[in-house]
Scaffold this active site. Structure first.
Site, PDB file in Angstrom:
ATOM      1  N   HIS A  13      -5.805   1.122   6.106  1.00 31.51           N
ATOM      2  CA  HIS A  13      -4.442   0.597   5.935  1.00 31.51           C
ATOM      3  C   HIS A  13      -4.283  -0.745   6.674  1.00 31.51           C
ATOM      4  CE1 HIS A  13      -0.051   2.005   5.106  1.00 31.51           C
ATOM      5  NE2 HIS A  13      -0.138   0.672   5.080  1.00 31.51           N
ATOM      6  N   ILE A  14      -5.070  -1.716   6.254  1.00 32.31           N
ATOM      7  CA  ILE A  14      -5.048  -3.017   6.946  1.00 32.31           C
ATOM      8  C   ILE A  14      -4.744  -4.180   6.002  1.00 32.31           C
ATOM      9  CG2 ILE A  14      -6.512  -2.458   8.929  1.00 32.31           C
ATOM     10  CD1 ILE A  14      -8.851  -3.735   7.263  1.00 32.31           C
ATOM     11  N   PRO A  35      11.036  -3.837 -17.833  1.00 35.36           N
ATOM     12  CA  PRO A  35      10.452  -5.178 -17.678  1.00 35.36           C
ATOM     13  C   PRO A  35      11.150  -5.944 -16.558  1.00 35.36           C
ATOM     14  CG  PRO A  35      10.948  -4.719 -19.982  1.00 35.36           C
ATOM     15  CD  PRO A  35      11.530  -3.592 -19.185  1.00 35.36           C
ATOM     16  N   GLY A  48     -43.713  14.803  19.872  1.00 34.44           N
ATOM     17  CA  GLY A  48     -44.774  13.853  19.510  1.00 34.44           C
ATOM     18  C   GLY A  48     -44.455  13.183  18.191  1.00 34.44           C
ATOM     19  N   GLY A  68       6.440  -6.065  -8.067  1.00 35.42           N
ATOM     20  CA  GLY A  68       7.428  -6.566  -7.111  1.00 35.42           C
ATOM     21  C   GLY A  68       6.818  -7.792  -6.456  1.00 35.42           C
ATOM     22  N   ARG A  69       7.310  -8.119  -5.258  1.00 34.71           N
ATOM     23  CA  ARG A  69       6.792  -9.327  -4.583  1.00 34.71           C
ATOM     24  C   ARG A  69       5.311  -9.204  -4.277  1.00 34.71           C
ATOM     25  NH1 ARG A  69       9.498  -8.798   0.325  1.00 34.71           N
ATOM     26  NH2 ARG A  69       9.887  -6.711  -0.470  1.00 34.71           N
ATOM     27  N   ARG A 119       0.588   3.257  -1.263  1.00 34.47           N
ATOM     28  CA  ARG A 119       0.602   4.448  -0.423  1.00 34.47           C
ATOM     29  C   ARG A 119      -0.374   5.458  -1.025  1.00 34.47           C
ATOM     30  NH1 ARG A 119       2.467   1.680   2.806  1.00 34.47           N
ATOM     31  NH2 ARG A 119       4.430   1.865   3.957  1.00 34.47           N
TER      32      ARG A 119
END
Ligand SMILES: O=C(O)[C@H](O)CO
Length: 320
Positions: free
Chosen positions: A285-286, A179, A115, A154-155, A237
């Protein structure tokens, strides 16, 4: 069992059930317990239900430890303050007064009864939807005038900086083993030490590869140097982060928030403590999930394979 669900602003679910339930609290990690959703159980319900709650590790709960006498209203109004969930029986009137006393954290109401005449459905419905616009609702920190730090230039780091620059970032800084002036000049980034990166960054983006040297490089040493208002982003990661230290930093307010595209393990189990935090956003992880990028990745891999087989230099060959 009979359940009904409603999408409400705070009160997101209501379950009505004729099954028996009882409450308690179990967790071996005190630290985790404090951030688990709080639940109040209004009766000493039969043991099976309590066992389920205890074993779930999903909630911390308190209960009115009697089945003979229902919880006095005054006590109930006190106990529900700030709870995330309420498990009641048919003897508790769930009305405006009680919902107001519980406050905006309350997301789920479950009654151990078929109820539902003791529930003020109108009051429950009123708390549906988004509610009113609030001045500090879902506010975050701006990129404009901020310092963005890149750990491992990095890239990818350069590409991130190029995308952020139009948001009027004041300064880009980076650290790496040495550097990297040719990359840094493209985004006008200043080389700083690891400690300075932690101290100065309003947004810290981790872009380094996972190697024995970078394993868990983002740990309490880094987090303890960051500003309380800083946001930590990891798209590299999961292994570069000590997730226990990150949890600690986020849950104690040592840093303001985190956005993780990568974790250890993947997928991260849904009962992982990081998922309990409001200031941690986790994606599966997209970061590279666009048709264009995945096509480019696939073409590069195929071309490299063919170049290698022909004995020719591969593009972006990993030097062993
Ligand atoms: O290593 C990679 O290429 C990325 O993590 C995939 O998105």
């Amino acid at each position: 069992m009979w359940c009904s669900r409603m999408a409400l602003r705070r009160l997101q679910k209501i379950a009505v059930t004729p099954l028996n339930i009882t409450g308690g609290l179990t967790s071996n990690i005190q630290r985790e317990m404090s951030t688990l959703p709080r639940v109040y159980v209004t009766r000493q319900i039969p043991p099976e239900g309590l066992k389920i709650l205890r074993k779930s590790g999903q909630v911390q709960f308190e209960l009115w430890d009697s089945d003979d006498i229902p919880v006095p209203r005054k006590e109930l109004l006190q106990k529900v303050k700030g709870v995330d969930g309420l498990l009641c029986t048919l003897t508790e009137k769930i009305d405006a007064e009680l919902l107001d006393a519980a406050g905006p954290n309350l997301k789920v109401l479950s009654t151990m009864s078929v109820g539902f005449d003791h529930l003020s459905l109108d009051e429950l419905k009123k708390r549906g939807g988004w509610g009113t616009w609030r001045t500090l609702w879902l506010c975050g920190y701006e990129l404009a005038n901020s310092t963005v730090g890149i750990l491992g230039l990095g890239r990818i780091g350069v590409a991130i900086a190029e995308r952020l620059a139009p948001f009027k970032v004041r300064k880009f800084i980076y650290t790496d083993v040495a550097p990297r002036p040719e990359l840094a000049s493209a985004i006008n980034a200043e080389y700083v030490s690891f400690d300075e990166l932690a101290k100065q960054s309003d947004f810290l983006a981790v872009c380094c590869a996972l190697t024995p040297e970078t394993k868990e490089i983002c740990n309490k040493n880094l987090f303890s140097k960051m500003k309380k208002t800083s946001i930590f982003i990891n798209t590299s990661r999961g292994g570069v982060v000590n997730q226990e230290d990150l949890y600690e930093a986020l849950s104690t307010g040592q840093i303001a928030g985190a956005g993780l595209d990568v974790t250890v393990p993947e997928p991260l189990p849904t009962n992982h403590p990081l998922f309990t935090l409001k200031n941690c956003v986790i994606l599966p992880h997209i970061a590279s999930a666009s048709y264009t990028t995945r096509d480019a990745m696939s073409s590069l891999a195929a071309n490299n394979l063919l170049l290698g087989l022909r004995g020719q230099p591969m593009i972006k060959e990993l030097k062993l």
